[in-house]
Enzyme design. Structure first.
Site, PDB file in Angstrom:
ATOM      1  N   GLY A 107       0.833  -1.207   0.000  1.00  9.31           N
ATOM      2  CA  GLY A 107       0.000   0.000   0.000  1.00  9.31           C
ATOM      3  C   GLY A 107       0.864   1.252   0.000  1.00  9.31           C
ATOM      4  O   GLY A 107       0.549   2.243  -0.675  1.00  9.31           O
ATOM      5  N   GLY A 114     -26.099   0.306   5.616  1.00 12.72           N
ATOM      6  CA  GLY A 114     -26.890  -0.158   4.477  1.00 12.72           C
ATOM      7  C   GLY A 114     -27.179   0.916   3.457  1.00 12.72           C
ATOM      8  O   GLY A 114     -28.332   1.181   3.116  1.00 12.72           O
ATOM      9  N   ALA A 115     -26.116   1.581   2.955  1.00  9.61           N
ATOM     10  CA  ALA A 115     -26.306   2.649   1.968  1.00  9.61           C
ATOM     11  C   ALA A 115     -26.593   2.072   0.582  1.00  9.61           C
ATOM     12  O   ALA A 115     -26.176   0.965   0.262  1.00  9.61           O
ATOM     13  CB  ALA A 115     -25.051   3.497   1.918  1.00  9.61           C
ATOM     14  N   CYS A 167     -18.065  -0.040   8.315  1.00  7.12           N
ATOM     15  CA  CYS A 167     -17.667   1.341   8.627  1.00  7.12           C
ATOM     16  C   CYS A 167     -18.894   2.119   9.094  1.00  7.12           C
ATOM     17  O   CYS A 167     -18.774   3.076   9.853  1.00  7.12           O
ATOM     18  CB  CYS A 167     -17.022   1.991   7.419  1.00  7.12           C
ATOM     19  SG  CYS A 167     -17.990   1.799   5.932  1.00  7.12           S
ATOM     20  N   THR A 168     -20.092   1.702   8.667  1.00  8.04           N
ATOM     21  CA  THR A 168     -21.323   2.405   9.044  1.00  8.04           C
ATOM     22  C   THR A 168     -22.047   1.723  10.209  1.00  8.04           C
ATOM     23  O   THR A 168     -23.197   2.081  10.505  1.00  8.04           O
ATOM     24  CB  THR A 168     -22.283   2.476   7.841  1.00  8.04           C
ATOM     25  OG1 THR A 168     -22.463   1.142   7.342  1.00  8.04           O
ATOM     26  CG2 THR A 168     -21.777   3.384   6.745  1.00  8.04           C
ATOM     27  N   GLU A 210     -11.654   6.969   2.439  1.00  3.10           N
ATOM     28  CA  GLU A 210     -12.880   6.433   3.063  1.00  3.10           C
ATOM     29  C   GLU A 210     -12.453   5.724   4.332  1.00  3.10           C
ATOM     30  O   GLU A 210     -12.032   4.570   4.286  1.00  3.10           O
ATOM     31  CB  GLU A 210     -13.557   5.432   2.113  1.00  3.10           C
ATOM     32  CG  GLU A 210     -14.067   6.026   0.819  1.00  3.10           C
ATOM     33  CD  GLU A 210     -15.328   6.851   1.007  1.00  3.10           C
ATOM     34  OE1 GLU A 210     -15.857   6.930   2.130  1.00  3.10           O
ATOM     35  OE2 GLU A 210     -15.773   7.438   0.012  1.00  3.10           O
TER      36      GLU A 210
HETATM   37  P1  NAD Z   1      -6.663  -1.073   7.712  1.00  7.60           P
HETATM   38  O1  NAD Z   1      -6.466   0.397   7.755  1.00  7.60           O
HETATM   39  O2  NAD Z   1      -5.920  -1.907   8.679  1.00  7.60           O
HETATM   40  O3  NAD Z   1      -6.265  -1.627   6.244  1.00  7.60           O
HETATM   41  C1  NAD Z   1      -6.909  -1.171   5.090  1.00  7.60           C
HETATM   42  C2  NAD Z   1      -5.982  -1.341   3.893  1.00  7.60           C
HETATM   43  O4  NAD Z   1      -4.905  -0.403   3.998  1.00  7.60           O
HETATM   44  C3  NAD Z   1      -5.329  -2.718   3.794  1.00  7.60           C
HETATM   45  O5  NAD Z   1      -5.278  -3.088   2.441  1.00  7.60           O
HETATM   46  C4  NAD Z   1      -3.937  -2.480   4.362  1.00  7.60           C
HETATM   47  O6  NAD Z   1      -2.972  -3.389   3.895  1.00  7.60           O
HETATM   48  C5  NAD Z   1      -3.654  -1.079   3.876  1.00  7.60           C
HETATM   49  N1  NAD Z   1      -2.695  -0.293   4.682  1.00  7.60           N
HETATM   50  C6  NAD Z   1      -2.531  -0.322   6.023  1.00  7.60           C
HETATM   51  N2  NAD Z   1      -1.623   0.601   6.393  1.00  7.60           N
HETATM   52  C7  NAD Z   1      -1.213   1.223   5.259  1.00  7.60           C
HETATM   53  C8  NAD Z   1      -0.286   2.286   4.987  1.00  7.60           C
HETATM   54  N3  NAD Z   1       0.411   2.872   5.959  1.00  7.60           N
HETATM   55  N4  NAD Z   1      -0.146   2.682   3.705  1.00  7.60           N
HETATM   56  C9  NAD Z   1      -0.842   2.118   2.694  1.00  7.60           C
HETATM   57  N5  NAD Z   1      -1.718   1.092   2.905  1.00  7.60           N
HETATM   58  C10 NAD Z   1      -1.903   0.660   4.165  1.00  7.60           C
HETATM   59  O7  NAD Z   1      -8.250  -1.323   7.812  1.00  7.60           O
HETATM   60  P2  NAD Z   1      -9.047  -2.689   7.953  1.00  7.60           P
HETATM   61  O8  NAD Z   1      -8.859  -3.240   9.330  1.00  7.60           O
HETATM   62  O9  NAD Z   1      -8.785  -3.570   6.785  1.00  7.60           O
HETATM   63  O10 NAD Z   1     -10.558  -2.163   7.787  1.00  7.60           O
HETATM   64  C11 NAD Z   1     -11.312  -1.615   8.813  1.00  7.60           C
HETATM   65  C12 NAD Z   1     -11.329  -0.100   8.746  1.00  7.60           C
HETATM   66  O11 NAD Z   1     -11.771   0.342   7.466  1.00  7.60           O
HETATM   67  C13 NAD Z   1     -12.328   0.497   9.725  1.00  7.60           C
HETATM   68  O12 NAD Z   1     -11.741   1.632  10.318  1.00  7.60           O
HETATM   69  C14 NAD Z   1     -13.500   0.890   8.846  1.00  7.60           C
HETATM   70  O13 NAD Z   1     -14.322   1.901   9.381  1.00  7.60           O
HETATM   71  C15 NAD Z   1     -12.799   1.318   7.606  1.00  7.60           C
HETATM   72  N6  NAD Z   1     -13.679   1.294   6.441  1.00  7.60           N
HETATM   73  C16 NAD Z   1     -14.146   2.488   5.970  1.00  7.60           C
HETATM   74  C17 NAD Z   1     -15.031   2.505   4.895  1.00  7.60           C
HETATM   75  C18 NAD Z   1     -15.585   3.806   4.372  1.00  7.60           C
HETATM   76  O14 NAD Z   1     -16.121   3.786   3.269  1.00  7.60           O
HETATM   77  N7  NAD Z   1     -15.503   4.901   5.079  1.00  7.60           N
HETATM   78  C19 NAD Z   1     -15.401   1.304   4.285  1.00  7.60           C
HETATM   79  C20 NAD Z   1     -14.884   0.104   4.779  1.00  7.60           C
HETATM   80  C21 NAD Z   1     -14.014   0.123   5.863  1.00  7.60           C
END
Ligand code: NAD
Length: 509
Positions: free
Chosen positions: A223, A458-459, A295-296, A261
């Site tokens: 990432g 549920g958007a 997330c919601t 997001e």
């Molecule tokens: P996470 O932040 O641990 O990981 C998400 C992604 O980011 C993974 O692919 C991970 O490998 C990558 N990543 C992690 N650190 C990084 C960095 N420093 N640089 C680049 N990439 C990096 O999240 P998760 O545990 O997979 O998901 C849960 C989180 O996601 C919750 O906080 C949730 O609210 C959020 N979420 C938000 C939305 C939205 O639309 N707002 C939707 C889904 C999930």
């Protein structure tokens, strides 16, 4: 899931991972994906090496030159084929989502339906990438704005929506004339391999270059390569606020574009005129659906003191009926958390609630015994707290619902609802028009999503999805979210034989 079912979506080869179109590279370290439903190995993928990553980006750079020259409605035709294929594969892909991520089969199918919906939306959009015409202040001049593709879009996704978030980005980015490089969560790589197989086949059948859609797998390191990469014009990143802050800083450091997001801390305000039945269904689905890993997800209920006990008792009763177990069994309401790290965070949060003065009304525990061998099944919790507690201010990605009391007018509830750092989804349950309008006004909810008489989760894909403050400010999916995937150009055409300057400036030679 059976081997035959996996084969039917082309998951029949171990050690897939990095791919441009149909070409798979396999040199990196192995990532094993275990199902949180039963702890069994689903399959392995190979993590992308730096060398493979650069090969993928080189293919993407070539493909973008061809793809952007294809008329947008013709690009829409490719996305239509993607939607059709997803319709065909919906039960199997939905099952894989449920099996690898742990959400219920219904929700897994719902996620694939969201992919289909966004494809349909994008197909229509491919004929509607409108700019404006603008009246010029100078005679004999015409002005308009138009939208061009950005180039290469990097998509970083979270584990909890392992296929839909890619589709939101992919469908729009593709009709807008961009090529895509996807880094899915390391916790759900098999779902990503399945999606890549589907789109790669469509590109091949249409004789299109492979680099239009690529997959790179691995952890945060991969990432980070995307965030740092100047060849990537837009980084669309979905995940935690911690991740978003790092990505935002890196992308801004190279003056790239980011679409973020991030985490939510979503509340439902329950007013004295709320319909109790609707409130309970909305709150329980919002809090325990996807085991609180949306997330919601509803994290806070802000309830008027006059109905507080009634709502509390109804919720405690409702929680007694929640059946927990294998999410592929449709009798169960709630499946497991994603892994044992998530279980550890849940347990830590329960300790913190007690330490900080909260009272646990429906206690939490880790389930053991037959059917719970993965160690990822927990019970949903209800706790009485105050909004300012540190634990309440943070998003705990687990089924923990906080009850908070408010007194007086709805403005007091709105103040509590807004008094967190996140700003994703919010809702009010009321039959009072005045309260609902105040909630939706500029003095109301400060979130990207504000609902009346439905819950926080549920958007639909037709609206722009995203949130404010620490949720990152990005908008994906419907409405005019497509504009984030294009660059705007303003054009002024002079069809006279003189050269008048704007603002009436005189410059004669
Ligand atoms: P996470 O932040 O641990 O990981 C998400 C992604 O980011 C993974 O692919 C991970 O490998 C990558 N990543 C992690 N650190 C990084 C960095 N420093 N640089 C680049 N990439 C990096 O999240 P998760 O545990 O997979 O998901 C849960 C989180 O996601 C919750 O906080 C949730 O609210 C959020 N979420 C938000 C939305 C939205 O639309 N707002 C939707 C889904 C999930």
């Amino acid at each position: 899931m059976t081997t035959e079912e996996l084969k039917s979506i082309n998951i029949d080869v171990e050690n897939l991972g990095t791919s441009t179109g149909n070409t798979w590279f396999a040199k990196g370290d192995i990532i094993k994906s275990y199902s949180p439903t039963n702890g069994k190995l689903i399959a392995s993928v190979k993590s992308t090496t730096r060398n493979e990553y650069d090969q993928v980006l080189a293919e993407a750079a070539k493909a973008k030159l061809l793809w952007r020259d294809i008329p947008s409605p013709k690009r829409g035709e490719i996305v239509r084929q993607l939607g059709d294929k997803l319709r065909e594969l919906k039960p199997t892909l939905g099952k894989l989502v449920s099996y690898e991520m742990g959400k219920s089969y219904q929700e897994g199918m719902g996620e694939v339906q969201e992919m289909i919906d966004i494809c349909d939306f994008a197909v229509g959009l491919s004929r509607q990438l409108y700019g404006n015409t603008i009246h010029s202040e100078r005679p004999g001049h015409r002005m308009y704005d138009q939208y061009h593709p950005l180039g290469v879009i990097g998509i970083i996704t979270a584990f909890n929506f392992p296929v839909a978030v890619w589709a939101w980005n992919a469908a729009l980015a593709l009709v807008c004339g961009n090529v895509i490089v996807w880094k899915p969560s390391e916790k759900t790589p098999i779902c990503a391999v399945a999606c890549q197989q589907i789109i790669a086949d469509i590109l091949k059948k249409n004789n299109l270059p492979e680099g239009i859609s690529s997959l790179v797998t691995g952890d945060a390191e991969v990432g980070k390569w995307i965030a740092e990469d100047e060849r990537i014009t837009l980084v669309s990143a979905t995940g935690s606020t911690r991740m978003g802050k790092e990505v935002a800083k890196t992308v801004a450091g190279r003056l790239g574009k980011s679409l973020l997001e991030l985490g939510g801390n979503n509340a439902i305000i329950v007013t004295p005129s709320a319909d109790l039945k609707m409130t309970v269904i909305g709150a329980v689905f919002g809090a325990v659906g996807t085991a609180g890993q949306r997330c919601t997800s509803t994290r806070r209920l802000i309830i008027h003191e006059s109905i507080y006990d009634k709502v509390k008792n109804a919720l405690v009763d409702a929680y007694k009926q929640i059946k927990i177990g294998d999410p592929l069994d449709t009798n169960h309401h709630m499946g497991p958390l994603i892994d044992t790290d998530a279980v550890h965070m849940y347990l830590t949060a329960l300790e913190e609630i007690k330490k900080q003065g909260g009272e646990i009304l429906v206690p939490g525990e880790v389930l053991t015994g037959a059917g719970y061998e993965s160690g990822c099944y927990v019970t949903p919790v209800i706790a009485e707290v105050e909004n300012h507690y540190d634990i309440v201010q943070h998003e705990t990605f687990a089924p923990i619902l906080y009850l908070i009391k408010y007194t007086g007018e709805v403005d007091n509830a709105i103040q509590l609802q807004n008094a967190v750092r996140q700003g994703l989804s919010s809702a009010i349950m009321t039959s009072n028009l005045r309260e609902s309008e105040i909630f939706l006004s500029q003095n109301g909810s400060d979130c990207g999503i504000a609902n009346v008489n439905i819950g926080t989760s549920g958007a639909e894909i037709g609206g722009a999805f995203g949130g404010e403050k620490e949720t990152g400010g990005g908008r994906e999916s419907g409405s005019d979210a497509w504009k984030a995937y294009m660059r705007r150009q303003t054009n002024t055409i002079n069809y006279t034989t003189s050269l008048p300057l704007a603002q009436g400036i005189k410059f004669d030679l």
